[in-house]
Every structure is written in C-alpha cells, then in structure tokens.
Design a protein around this motif. Structure first.
Motif, PDB file in Angstrom:
ATOM      1  N   GLU A 334       0.873  -1.315   0.118  1.00 23.50           N
ATOM      2  CA  GLU A 334       0.111  -0.050   0.030  1.00 23.50           C
ATOM      3  C   GLU A 334       0.962   1.374   0.048  1.00 23.50           C
ATOM      4  OE1 GLU A 334      -3.701   1.971   2.353  1.00 23.50           O
ATOM      5  OE2 GLU A 334      -2.725   0.241   3.375  1.00 23.50           O
ATOM      6  N   THR A 336       0.970   4.529   0.858  1.00 26.23           N
ATOM      7  CA  THR A 336       0.365   5.773   1.542  1.00 26.23           C
ATOM      8  C   THR A 336       1.141   7.155   1.455  1.00 26.23           C
ATOM      9  OG1 THR A 336       1.338   5.197   3.398  1.00 26.23           O
ATOM     10  CG2 THR A 336      -0.501   4.083   3.201  1.00 26.23           C
ATOM     11  N   GLN A 337       0.711   8.209   2.171  1.00 24.18           N
ATOM     12  CA  GLN A 337       1.093   9.415   2.280  1.00 24.18           C
ATOM     13  C   GLN A 337       2.633   9.428   2.767  1.00 24.18           C
ATOM     14  OE1 GLN A 337      -0.930  12.637   3.976  1.00 24.18           O
ATOM     15  NE2 GLN A 337       0.848  14.143   4.073  1.00 24.18           N
ATOM     16  N   HIS A 418      -1.893  -1.115  -3.673  1.00 23.84           N
ATOM     17  CA  HIS A 418      -2.979  -0.056  -3.586  1.00 23.84           C
ATOM     18  C   HIS A 418      -2.220   1.250  -3.268  1.00 23.84           C
ATOM     19  CE1 HIS A 418      -6.820   1.541  -2.657  1.00 23.84           C
ATOM     20  NE2 HIS A 418      -6.346   2.118  -1.404  1.00 23.84           N
ATOM     21  N   ASP A 420      -3.234   4.802  -2.079  1.00 23.46           N
ATOM     22  CA  ASP A 420      -4.092   5.513  -1.081  1.00 23.46           C
ATOM     23  C   ASP A 420      -3.754   7.075  -1.654  1.00 23.46           C
ATOM     24  OD1 ASP A 420      -5.672   6.884   0.420  1.00 23.46           O
ATOM     25  OD2 ASP A 420      -4.466   6.527   2.395  1.00 23.46           O
ATOM     26  N   SER A 421      -4.899   7.386  -2.609  1.00 27.12           N
ATOM     27  CA  SER A 421      -4.665   8.821  -2.760  1.00 27.12           C
ATOM     28  C   SER A 421      -5.616   9.884  -2.186  1.00 27.12           C
ATOM     29  CB  SER A 421      -5.236   8.955  -4.644  1.00 27.12           C
ATOM     30  OG  SER A 421      -6.478   8.593  -4.752  1.00 27.12           O
ATOM     31  N   THR A 422      -6.290   9.596  -1.259  1.00 27.69           N
ATOM     32  CA  THR A 422      -7.235  10.571  -0.554  1.00 27.69           C
ATOM     33  C   THR A 422      -6.498  11.773  -0.032  1.00 27.69           C
ATOM     34  OG1 THR A 422      -6.698   9.393   1.499  1.00 27.69           O
ATOM     35  CG2 THR A 422      -8.628   8.529   0.378  1.00 27.69           C
ATOM     36  N   TRP A 423      -5.161  11.635   0.193  1.00 30.24           N
ATOM     37  CA  TRP A 423      -4.405  13.068   0.314  1.00 30.24           C
ATOM     38  C   TRP A 423      -3.904  13.692  -0.572  1.00 30.24           C
ATOM     39  CZ3 TRP A 423       0.927  13.058  -1.061  1.00 30.24           C
ATOM     40  CH2 TRP A 423       1.304  12.102  -1.589  1.00 30.24           C
ATOM     41  N   SER A 429      -8.227   6.880  -7.037  1.00 31.80           N
ATOM     42  CA  SER A 429      -7.018   6.693  -7.225  1.00 31.80           C
ATOM     43  C   SER A 429      -6.744   6.190  -8.591  1.00 31.80           C
ATOM     44  CB  SER A 429      -6.288   5.423  -6.336  1.00 31.80           C
ATOM     45  OG  SER A 429      -6.995   4.497  -6.267  1.00 31.80           O
TER      46      SER A 429
END
Length: 556
Positions: A334, A336-337, A418, A420-423, A429
C-alpha cells in the motif's frame, strides 16, 4: 520582364517549381531579383547542364547561402557549390559519386573556414552506383575519428583554421556533412560534443541555421531590411469587414446576435458546469525540515581520502556510498502518504550527500547549493529508479516485469499494490493515476538493461541529466556554473573511455547513454500540460511550503 528588371524584387527566397530548359529566360528571371537580398534558391524541377552553367556565373548565385536542387542534374558538384553557401542540398545526382568527389567536397568545407552550421547533402539516384566502402576508406585517412552504425557511418574531422568539428555522414546512397560544434580541444571535449548533439537532436538531415528567424521582432526587422515600408500598408482590403462597401449587410445596433451559454456565463463550454468556487481542502506538505537537514549536510563537510584520479570517479564512489549494499527488498502493498513522503526524504538527502563528493560544488555559496539541490533531486531520482529496476531485472531475469523499485531497499508489484490517493486528490486513485500517467514510447529501463552502464557511466548520466535540467530552470549565473560542471565531467568521461577502457571510438555508446537522458527530459516536458490542467480543475489538492522544489515531480 523588362519592366520588372527596372525595379528588382527584394526577397530572400526563390522557389522554382517547373522544369527549366531555356537559358536566356532563366537568366532574365534571376536578374529580376536583387542579388544583395536573395539568399535562398530551391529548384524542384529538372535542370539541364546548359541552364546550370548559365546561372552559376550570375551575381545572384554567387551570393547564395542556401541552395537546394531536387531535380536531376549531372553538373560536377564543386562547380555547383556557391563560394559562400551555408546549406547545399543536391538530391538527385546522376553522375557517379566517386570517393575522390566526396573527399574534395569535405576538404573544401574544412579548409575554407566554414561557419558554424554549414551543411551539404549529395544523394544519388537509384540508378547511380556509390561505393560507400571506398569512400570511407579515403575519408578515414584524414579523419580524427569515426563511428559506425547499421544505417550510416559518421566521420569526424578537425578543422585547422577554426575550433569547429566537421562531421561527414556516409550512407549507401550518398553523403552529408555539417559543421556542428565550436570547441577548443576537439579530442578532449568529444564527450561534450556527443552530449549536445544527442540532447538537442541535431541531425545532419535537419539543421536549424543561424539565419532562421522565429520571433516577431526579428522577422519584422528582416522585412524592413528587405524593403518593406509602413507607408505602403493597404487597409480595408477584406471584403468581409464591417463597412459601407461591405458585402455583408450591416446589423442594426439594436439587433443582438443570440449569445451562446458559454458566452453568457463567460467560460468555455468544456468547463461550463465546473464550480471553480467549490471549497477544496488541501493537504499541506511542510518540507522545511528537509531544507534544514540539507543545510546541515552541506555545512559539515567530511574529510575524505579518495582513491580516484578525477571528479567523475569521486562522484562515482559517492554514488556507491549513497546506494549502499542492499541484499533484501521490503515489499510494499500500500502506497500511503507516509510511504511517498519517505521516498521524497530519502532521495532529497541522498542527492545532498552525493553532491558533497563534488569538490567544485562544495565551493559554492550555501544558497546556490540549496537552489541546485531543490531543482535536481527529483529528476535524479527518476534515472536512479530506472537504474535500480534495470539492475533488478538483469539479476533476476525470471522476476515479474511488474515489480519496480521505489527507493533503496523498497519494492512494489504494480499489479498488487494499492495507492491511497485520499491525501493527494478527491478523485479515485484509478482516475487520478490514469490522468497523471504519461506513457512514453521509449523504454528507459529496457535501454539500461541492454546497455549495462558501469558505475562511472551511470554517475555521468546522473550528473549530466541533473545539471542540464537545473541549468534550464535556473538560467543566469547558476546556469553558467552548471555548464562549467558539465564541461569538467565531459573531460573526465573522455579520460575514462580513452585511458581506462582503451575505447577511443566511444561516440556510439555515449550517444545511446545520452538518448536515455534525453527521453527522461522529454517525458517531463510532455507531462507539464497535464499538470497545468490538474491545477486548473483542482485534481491535485497539495500545497507545498517550497513549491519550486516539486515542479515537474508529478505532484506540483
């Protein structure tokens, strides 16, 4: 014809699209053009020897600097060549192009103090035989170096009366030649010549000369020199303009043309229903701690004892120190930011440590050091990433090609990870990734797998790519500093090839290495419009404390 001759036409270019068969008429035609202004002639039709013998003695022909003959002709080459020509193209030569013809033509360009950009092309017709091997054998006897590919052979010559390099490219159907580069020591700076030749995509088939004027002020000045006067401007010649004599009926003042919705709202239809005032939460990225850490690294130089003879080898040792020795990879499932931020931090500080191995860089002021670092770290990471992936694929030929290395010791499988493009964005994504992804037809990783560059070669590629890119962004004094760095490293790579590898003809290999760098920069340029659209439509919601640090990185 006589009336035209009284007032000669002032034009720089003459194009003749028909076959010429009457010498007297052709001489009268060329006499209508001012020999002091006319510089280019292109004849597409077939030209007889009688016509050519008549025109080459005229003043118009003697003053030309660009000649293109596309029709069949059999006049001796040197007789056709105007004395001051800059570009000469002979595209359908019926006579046998002998090796002696080519040698004399090359020697004429070398010995007559040819200007930078001088160019010639002689291509034979399919029926004409051209002995390519015999031509190359004679050219090599007077050449300073050559490089051969499957399609052509480049033969390089040192010009005795100037500091230019002359390159003759020999094909199976003819020969081309051009004066390419002004350098003081052609042998020691051959690497610099190759870098500029490949990066600027200067080819012998298409050479942009010094006499090309692209900006409006320059074109206007050339018009004035050709005799244009503002008093001769003719206004209101368009039959569709709104006047009493117009063919289009005048629309009464009170009558209004129905406006479109886009005109009424004041925005193009493509973004008609986009709400630019919609509140968007932005993710703030503070990288002040990275600037502080880089300042600490630059401010505390470490005394080192090098077993290297030049700057490039010291940088190569520094690259090995920064890379370390990774035996096991950590697979990430994953992104992540935090994972992306860790990658930024790793490469920013790694490039800072790598630069401390460059003595000339250490002598710069701290502000200049930080500016260069902020501009080069991300493009340095792109090439390093491809290098790591190529090494992994070469050492593990059975590994899936979907595996890629994000940074030292970290690997992901693009089909299983995966993101995580929420940030990063309010969009899914998959959508944001598909928009920002900029595919390229050139496989950088595949090229590195095939070339297998040594540590010194990879160090030169990293330095050349970084300094070239940063110089274009910085301009001014910083660009001059970075150009000096490239000159120093070009001398070092020449010493590496000729003294350590005993490879005196390294033109072809260095060209292939530079094509990799060129492909990376081209991909960055092509991605800029996408990033501008992303900003306009708020696709990316990042706000950086140092936005210039992330320009062209894919995030700003």
């Amino acid at each position: 014809m006589g009336e035209i001759g009284k007032h000669q036409v002032k034009t720089r270019r003459l194009v003749i699209l028909t076959d010429l068969s009457i010498p007297d008429s052709f001489i009268k035609l060329t006499g209508c053009f001012d020999s002091a202004i006319l510089r280019k002639i292109r004849i597409t039709g077939e030209v007889s020897n009688e016509i050519l013998e008549a025109i080459i003695v005229t003043e118009q022909w003697k003053n030309l600097d660009d000649v293109t003959l596309q029709g069949r002709n059999t006049t001796p080459i040197l007789q056709l060549l105007p004395p001051n020509v800059i570009q000469f193209s002979l595209n359908r030569y019926d006579l046998i192009l002998s090796p002696n013809d080519v040698v004399r033509l090359v020697q004429r360009y070398i010995n007559r103090n040819s200007r930078h950009g001088s160019y010639f092309q002689v291509l034979t017709t399919p029926e004409t035989q051209f002995d390519e091997d015999a031509t190359l054998q004679q050219l090599r006897s007077i050449a300073m170096g050559f490089d051969r590919t499957d399609e052509y052979t480049d033969v390089m010559f040192e010009m005795p009366s100037t500091d230019y390099v002359f390159v003759a490219r020999v094909f199976g159907v003819g020969v081309q030649g051009a004066v390419f580069l002004d350098i003081k020591d052609t042998r020691c700076n051959l690497a610099k010549f190759v870098v500029q030749l490949v990066h600027m995509e200067l080819t012998l088939e298409r050479y942009i000369q010094n006499y090309s004027y692209f900006c409006k002020p320059c074109r206007l000045q050339k018009c004035f020199e050709a005799g244009m006067e503002t008093s001769n401007f003719q206004y209101h010649r368009d039959s569709l303009h709104d006047s009493n004599n117009s063919l289009v009926p005048r629309i009464p003042y009170k009558s209004k043309v129905p406006q479109t919705m886009g005109t009424f709202v004041g925005r193009p239809e493509m973004i008609l229903f986009w709400d630019s005032q919609k509140p968007t939460h932005k993710t703030y990225i503070d990288v002040n701690y990275l600037i502080d850490e880089a300042t600490r690294i630059f401010g505390n130089p470490v005394e080192r004892v090098y077993l290297a003879s030049n700057r490039l080898q010291r940088l190569s040792l520094g690259l090995n120190v920064v890379r370390g020795n990774v035996k096991n990879y950590r697979f990430v499932t994953e992104l992540t930011q935090k994972e992306v931020s860790d990658t930024w931090q790793f490469y920013f500080l790694a490039v800072a440590k790598w630069l401390t191995h460059f003595t000339e860089f250490e002598e710069l002021e701290m502000s200049v050091k930080l500016t260069i670092l902020q501009y080069i770290w991300h493009i340095w990471s792109v090439l390093d990433h491809h290098s790591l992936v190529s090494v992994h694929q070469r050492n593990n030929p059975n590994a899936p090609r979907t595996q890629t290395v994000t940074r030292r010791g970290v690997m992901v499988d693009k089909t299983k990870v995966h993101f995580d493009s929420t940030w990063l964005s309010d969009y899914p994504s998959r959508q944001i990734g598909g928009f920002l992804r900029n595919p390229s037809s050139y496989n950088v990783t595949g090229a590195l797998v095939a070339l297998q560059p040594t540590d010194v070669e990879m160090t030169f590629m990293l330095a050349q790519l970084s300094f070239e890119y940063a110089g274009k962004r910085c301009q001014g004094e910083v660009q001059k500093i970075l150009e000096r760095f490239q000159d120093l490293l070009a001398d070092d790579i020449h010493q590496y090839y000729t003294k350590e590898l005993r490879m005196h003809s390294y033109f072809g290999r260095l060209s292939k290495l530079m094509k990799v760098n060129n492909a990376i920069q081209k991909k960055i340029w092509e991605a800029r419009p996408r990033m501008e659209l992303a900003k306009i439509f708020n696709l990316i919601k990042l706000d950086f404390s140092h936005p210039e640090m992330f320009k062209d990185s894919g995030y700003n």
